[in-house]
Design a protein around this motif. Structure first.
Motif, PDB file in Angstrom:
ATOM      1  N   ASP A  36       0.829  -1.210   0.000  1.00  0.00           N
ATOM      2  CA  ASP A  36       0.000   0.000   0.000  1.00  0.00           C
ATOM      3  C   ASP A  36       0.862   1.258   0.000  1.00  0.00           C
ATOM      4  O   ASP A  36       0.391   2.346   0.338  1.00  0.00           O
ATOM      5  N   LEU A  37       2.117   1.114  -0.395  1.00  0.00           N
ATOM      6  CA  LEU A  37       3.020   2.255  -0.411  1.00  0.00           C
ATOM      7  C   LEU A  37       2.597   3.271  -1.473  1.00  0.00           C
ATOM      8  O   LEU A  37       2.118   2.898  -2.540  1.00  0.00           O
ATOM      9  N   SER A  38       2.804   4.551  -1.171  1.00  0.00           N
ATOM     10  CA  SER A  38       2.541   5.601  -2.155  1.00  0.00           C
ATOM     11  C   SER A  38       3.627   5.575  -3.219  1.00  0.00           C
ATOM     12  O   SER A  38       4.793   5.288  -2.931  1.00  0.00           O
ATOM     13  N   VAL A  39       3.247   5.880  -4.447  1.00  0.00           N
ATOM     14  CA  VAL A  39       4.179   5.841  -5.577  1.00  0.00           C
ATOM     15  C   VAL A  39       4.144   7.185  -6.290  1.00  0.00           C
ATOM     16  O   VAL A  39       3.065   7.737  -6.535  1.00  0.00           O
ATOM     17  N   LEU A  40       5.339   7.711  -6.625  1.00  0.00           N
ATOM     18  CA  LEU A  40       5.435   8.948  -7.401  1.00  0.00           C
ATOM     19  C   LEU A  40       6.079   8.627  -8.747  1.00  0.00           C
ATOM     20  O   LEU A  40       7.220   8.182  -8.812  1.00  0.00           O
ATOM     21  N   ILE A  41       5.325   8.857  -9.815  1.00  0.00           N
ATOM     22  CA  ILE A  41       5.792   8.586 -11.177  1.00  0.00           C
ATOM     23  C   ILE A  41       6.228   9.902 -11.804  1.00  0.00           C
ATOM     24  O   ILE A  41       5.458  10.863 -11.851  1.00  0.00           O
ATOM     25  N   THR A  42       7.460   9.967 -12.269  1.00  0.00           N
ATOM     26  CA  THR A  42       7.978  11.194 -12.868  1.00  0.00           C
ATOM     27  C   THR A  42       8.418  10.936 -14.309  1.00  0.00           C
ATOM     28  O   THR A  42       8.743   9.817 -14.676  1.00  0.00           O
ATOM     29  N   ARG A 129      -2.615  15.097   5.124  1.00  0.00           N
ATOM     30  CA  ARG A 129      -3.355  14.491   6.237  1.00  0.00           C
ATOM     31  C   ARG A 129      -3.931  13.139   5.840  1.00  0.00           C
ATOM     32  O   ARG A 129      -3.921  12.187   6.625  1.00  0.00           O
ATOM     33  N   VAL A 130      -4.438  13.046   4.610  1.00  0.00           N
ATOM     34  CA  VAL A 130      -4.965  11.757   4.127  1.00  0.00           C
ATOM     35  C   VAL A 130      -3.860  10.710   4.100  1.00  0.00           C
ATOM     36  O   VAL A 130      -4.050   9.557   4.510  1.00  0.00           O
ATOM     37  N   LEU A 131      -2.680  11.102   3.616  1.00  0.00           N
ATOM     38  CA  LEU A 131      -1.561  10.168   3.536  1.00  0.00           C
ATOM     39  C   LEU A 131      -1.093   9.724   4.915  1.00  0.00           C
ATOM     40  O   LEU A 131      -0.686   8.574   5.113  1.00  0.00           O
ATOM     41  N   GLU A 132      -1.126  10.627   5.884  1.00  0.00           N
ATOM     42  CA  GLU A 132      -0.604  10.312   7.215  1.00  0.00           C
ATOM     43  C   GLU A 132      -1.586   9.524   8.072  1.00  0.00           C
ATOM     44  O   GLU A 132      -1.198   8.629   8.817  1.00  0.00           O
ATOM     45  N   SER A 133      -2.876   9.878   7.976  1.00  0.00           N
ATOM     46  CA  SER A 133      -3.846   9.269   8.898  1.00  0.00           C
ATOM     47  C   SER A 133      -5.085   8.699   8.216  1.00  0.00           C
ATOM     48  O   SER A 133      -5.913   8.070   8.882  1.00  0.00           O
ATOM     49  N   GLY A 134      -5.236   8.923   6.894  1.00  0.00           N
ATOM     50  CA  GLY A 134      -6.439   8.467   6.215  1.00  0.00           C
ATOM     51  C   GLY A 134      -7.649   9.314   6.553  1.00  0.00           C
ATOM     52  O   GLY A 134      -8.790   8.907   6.285  1.00  0.00           O
ATOM     53  N   GLU A 135      -7.443  10.514   7.105  1.00  0.00           N
ATOM     54  CA  GLU A 135      -8.551  11.369   7.521  1.00  0.00           C
ATOM     55  C   GLU A 135      -8.678  12.583   6.604  1.00  0.00           C
ATOM     56  O   GLU A 135      -7.680  13.085   6.080  1.00  0.00           O
ATOM     57  N   PHE A 136      -9.906  13.048   6.429  1.00  0.00           N
ATOM     58  CA  PHE A 136     -10.151  14.283   5.686  1.00  0.00           C
ATOM     59  C   PHE A 136     -11.453  14.903   6.176  1.00  0.00           C
ATOM     60  O   PHE A 136     -12.271  14.246   6.833  1.00  0.00           O
ATOM     61  N   ASP A 148      -9.833   4.674   3.104  1.00  0.00           N
ATOM     62  CA  ASP A 148      -8.734   3.729   2.884  1.00  0.00           C
ATOM     63  C   ASP A 148      -8.420   3.731   1.395  1.00  0.00           C
ATOM     64  O   ASP A 148      -9.016   2.991   0.613  1.00  0.00           O
ATOM     65  N   VAL A 149      -7.493   4.600   0.998  1.00  0.00           N
ATOM     66  CA  VAL A 149      -7.194   4.822  -0.409  1.00  0.00           C
ATOM     67  C   VAL A 149      -5.703   4.684  -0.660  1.00  0.00           C
ATOM     68  O   VAL A 149      -4.882   5.167   0.115  1.00  0.00           O
ATOM     69  N   ARG A 150      -5.369   4.006  -1.753  1.00  0.00           N
ATOM     70  CA  ARG A 150      -3.973   3.948  -2.220  1.00  0.00           C
ATOM     71  C   ARG A 150      -3.759   5.130  -3.164  1.00  0.00           C
ATOM     72  O   ARG A 150      -4.528   5.327  -4.106  1.00  0.00           O
ATOM     73  N   ILE A 151      -2.709   5.928  -2.927  1.00  0.00           N
ATOM     74  CA  ILE A 151      -2.443   7.106  -3.752  1.00  0.00           C
ATOM     75  C   ILE A 151      -1.231   6.872  -4.637  1.00  0.00           C
ATOM     76  O   ILE A 151      -0.144   6.524  -4.164  1.00  0.00           O
ATOM     77  N   VAL A 152      -1.440   7.046  -5.940  1.00  0.00           N
ATOM     78  CA  VAL A 152      -0.352   7.051  -6.914  1.00  0.00           C
ATOM     79  C   VAL A 152      -0.371   8.422  -7.584  1.00  0.00           C
ATOM     80  O   VAL A 152      -1.417   8.871  -8.054  1.00  0.00           O
ATOM     81  N   THR A 178       7.515   7.674  -1.671  1.00  0.00           N
ATOM     82  CA  THR A 178       7.958   6.462  -0.959  1.00  0.00           C
ATOM     83  C   THR A 178       8.628   5.502  -1.934  1.00  0.00           C
ATOM     84  O   THR A 178       9.683   4.939  -1.663  1.00  0.00           O
ATOM     85  N   VAL A 179       7.998   5.307  -3.087  1.00  0.00           N
ATOM     86  CA  VAL A 179       8.596   4.507  -4.163  1.00  0.00           C
ATOM     87  C   VAL A 179       8.576   5.352  -5.438  1.00  0.00           C
ATOM     88  O   VAL A 179       7.511   5.633  -5.983  1.00  0.00           O
ATOM     89  N   PRO A 180       9.740   5.793  -5.927  1.00  0.00           N
ATOM     90  CA  PRO A 180       9.778   6.594  -7.164  1.00  0.00           C
ATOM     91  C   PRO A 180       9.885   5.702  -8.398  1.00  0.00           C
ATOM     92  O   PRO A 180      10.570   4.682  -8.395  1.00  0.00           O
TER      93      PRO A 180
END
Length: 422
Positions: A36-42, A129-136, A148-152, A178-180
């Motif tokens: 469930d790691l966040s991914v940044l695509i460049t 805040r969403v990334l840290e705690s899943g709250e908005f 509970d969302v996976r962010i890419v 987190t993963v580039p």
């Protein structure tokens, strides 16, 4: 992952090419998908970043959940919080009913945030805040909600430079990164250019019911040597143009050359993009540079007119008989050609400095100097006209017009509203 497994992924998602960097990017996407790691695509605009979030989603445990792709650069700044996080009824003018928002809709699934570098700073804080705690919190509400969302995320902006310029939060960058995954530009992919051309040629042959175009050897070499500033998107567009227009299905270098913009001209684009990363005060300076280039021919024409005026005796007496052409209200500046003000206030009349060639005296060595013609010009009028022409050129397609002007779609949308160009 084995090569066979990567090949299967390429076939499934329509990815063409065997470049090592591309294969590595696909491998990383598959490896990180079950987590469930966040991914940044460049990567540069047009390289095909949009395929990789789909790979990550389909190979994750969330594949049966919602997949929502959001173009952050295309949503106006005033409504992006409502689009992402939802709003309560009556939260603002026009909020006639409650709205769930993308993070509510995608609960248990994946959200792809394209052009994440265009997010305004307040929205960046909400996303963190969403990334840290899943709250908005919805717009107009005080109730904390969970998701509970996976962010890419993806961007073609240099985020480290944006952080230095105060346009992007450093803490959010590290959360997203987190993963580039880096997607290589087309000019670095070698033979992949030819493979892509063949695929596009075959697709357009089927679409338009005609024989597929083919490259001869010299055209193939030209195709691989070209810089492709627009990457795969540009290659696809050019292949379609040639498929429709050319009656000869064997494409030579001479034919291909007619469809490739001059590389010398295209070299201006990276320079402008680099300036944009510097916090351009912003797109105004880009417009200055574009306007500067466009006015070269106009300046030469004015020079000719003034020379004729001088010869006919319509210039002031002190200018008659001079070897230099007459320019009304001309001031010489010993500054580098193409220099524009570092920052410009929108309510101040602006000076455009344009180089022209100063003719040499007959008895002197030939020596070029630069003279700059000052002309009062309303910057808002210039900006409005540039945007209008870009929209006309691309038949109202705002994304293409924004790319042509080197500004974000959100900025273009704001300018269209500001100047009444709807």
């Amino acid at each position: 992952m084995t090569k066979a497994e990567i090949q299967q992924v390429k076939l499934r998602f329509g990815i063409i090419g065997n470049n090592a960097a591309l294969m590595r990017a696909i491998d990383i996407a598959i490896q990180v998908a079950p987590t469930d790691l966040s991914v940044l695509i460049t990567g540069e605009s047009g390289v095909g970043k949009e395929s990789f979030p789909q790979i990550i989603h389909q190979y994750s445990r969330r594949k049966h959940g919602q997949y929502i792709a959001v173009n952050c650069g295309a949503i106006p700044e005033g409504t992006i919080d409502s689009e992402l996080f939802g709003h309560e009824k009556g939260a603002f003018t026009g909020a006639v009913s409650e709205r769930k928002g993308y993070f509510g809709e995608a609960n248990g699934g994946t959200i792809f945030l394209d052009e994440v570098g265009e997010l305004p700073l307040p929205t960046q804080a909400r996303l963190l805040r969403v990334l840290e705690s899943g709250e908005f919190i919805k717009v107009g509400s005080s109730k904390v909600e969970k998701t509970d969302v996976r962010i890419v995320a993806a961007t073609n902006v240099n985020l480290r430079q944006a952080i230095a310029d105060g346009r992007f939060r450093e803490d959010l960058f590290y959360r997203l990164n987190t993963v580039p995954i880096q997607i290589p530009p087309l000019r670095e992919r070698g033979e992949d250019v030819v493979l892509l051309f063949r695929k596009f040629a075959s697709d357009f042959a089927d679409k338009y019911h005609m024989p597929a175009i083919q490259l001869v050897d010299d055209a193939r070499q030209m195709l691989m040597a070209y810089a492709w500033p627009g990457n795969v998107r540009q290659l696809k567009n050019i292949t379609e143009q040639i498929s429709i227009i050319e009656t000869n299905r064997d494409i030579t270098a001479d034919i291909l050359r007619n469809y490739l913009p001059e590389q010398d001209n295209m070299q201006h684009l990276p320079a402008l993009s680099g300036k944009r990363d510097k916090s351009f005060g912003s797109e105004r300076e880009i417009l200055y540079q574009v306007l500067f280039d466009m006015r070269q021919d106009v300046t030469e024409l004015k020079k000719l007119v003034h020379e004729i005026m001088s010869e006919r005796g319509t210039a002031p007496a002190e200018n008659r008989g001079s070897t230099a052409p007459y320019y009304p209200q001309t001031t010489a500046y010993q500054t580098p050609a193409g220099m524009v003000p570092a920052s410009v206030e929108s309510n101040v009349p602006t000076i455009i400095r344009q180089p022209v060639k100063q003719p040499s005296p007959v008895d002197a060595d030939i020596q070029d100097t630069e003279e700059y013609v000052e002309e009062s010009l309303s910057l808002d009028d210039v900006e409005k006209e540039m945007i209008r022409k870009a929209l006309e050129k691309h038949h109202g397609k705002r994304k293409s017009a924004a790319q042509d002007l080197n500004i974000s779609e959100r900025t273009l949308y704001r300018k269209i509203k500001e100047y009444g160009l709807d």
